[in-house]
Each structure stands twice: as C-alpha cells, then as structure tokens.
Scaffold this motif. Sequence first.
Motif, PDB file in Angstrom:
ATOM      1  N   PRO A  72       0.829  -1.217   0.000  1.00 42.78           N
ATOM      2  CA  PRO A  72       0.000   0.000   0.000  1.00 42.78           C
ATOM      3  C   PRO A  72       0.859   1.260   0.000  1.00 42.78           C
ATOM      4  O   PRO A  72       1.963   1.273   0.535  1.00 42.78           O
ATOM      5  CB  PRO A  72      -0.808  -0.119   1.293  1.00 42.78           C
ATOM      6  N   GLU A  73       0.340   2.307  -0.618  1.00 46.32           N
ATOM      7  CA  GLU A  73       1.074   3.573  -0.679  1.00 46.32           C
ATOM      8  C   GLU A  73       1.148   4.181   0.704  1.00 46.32           C
ATOM      9  O   GLU A  73       0.184   4.159   1.465  1.00 46.32           O
ATOM     10  CB  GLU A  73       0.388   4.533  -1.632  1.00 46.32           C
ATOM     11  N   GLN A  74       2.307   4.743   1.013  1.00 45.56           N
ATOM     12  CA  GLN A  74       2.494   5.419   2.290  1.00 45.56           C
ATOM     13  C   GLN A  74       2.131   6.888   2.137  1.00 45.56           C
ATOM     14  O   GLN A  74       2.578   7.538   1.187  1.00 45.56           O
ATOM     15  CB  GLN A  74       3.957   5.296   2.740  1.00 45.56           C
ATOM     16  N   PRO A  75       1.329   7.421   3.064  1.00 50.62           N
ATOM     17  CA  PRO A  75       1.010   8.862   2.959  1.00 50.62           C
ATOM     18  C   PRO A  75       2.251   9.704   3.240  1.00 50.62           C
ATOM     19  O   PRO A  75       3.097   9.344   4.052  1.00 50.62           O
ATOM     20  CB  PRO A  75      -0.048   9.085   4.041  1.00 50.62           C
ATOM     21  N   ASP A  76       2.372  10.820   2.546  1.00 44.67           N
ATOM     22  CA  ASP A  76       3.528  11.708   2.735  1.00 44.67           C
ATOM     23  C   ASP A  76       3.384  12.587   3.942  1.00 44.67           C
ATOM     24  O   ASP A  76       2.429  13.003   4.389  1.00 44.67           O
ATOM     25  CB  ASP A  76       3.752  12.573   1.505  1.00 44.67           C
TER      26      ASP A  76
END
Length: 76
Positions: A72-76
């Motif tokens: 899953p994409e990691q939030p910035d």
Amino acid sequence: MTRFLVVLTDVRPMEGLGRNERTSPERRRQVVGANSREAADRIAGAFMALGMVRAGRQRVKVIAVGRRPWVPEQPD
C-alpha cells in the motif's frame, strides 16, 4: 512482466485440518507457461474439458509468477 503457470494436479483426499500447498503440494501432472492472463485462461479452459477434471479427480490452477507483492502507498 508477469508470467503465468497453468498447473494440472491430482486431487488428494482431505487430511486432518485441511490442505496446505506449501508443506505438501498436490502431485503435478502437467505445467504450461503463458505470457498473458488471457492465454493462461484459454489453456486452463482446455484442461477443464478433460474427463479427469470434470470428474473431480484432477484440478486446474492458474498461478501468477514474477509479480511484485502489492504494497500500500504510504502517505507523505
């Protein structure tokens, strides 16, 4: 690029709590490689027309190989 394997295996009887393909895989009868999902599905369809598959003594599996695991994409 993801490749696919189409595997024709013997069905083995249920043992204990269930089947675990990692510790004791079913015996392979035939393995065919395909470069696309569509080609793998066509090969699997041909295997599914076999009498032993229709009678429930063998099964067909389509396995994706070479695919990177989904992260899953990691939030910035």
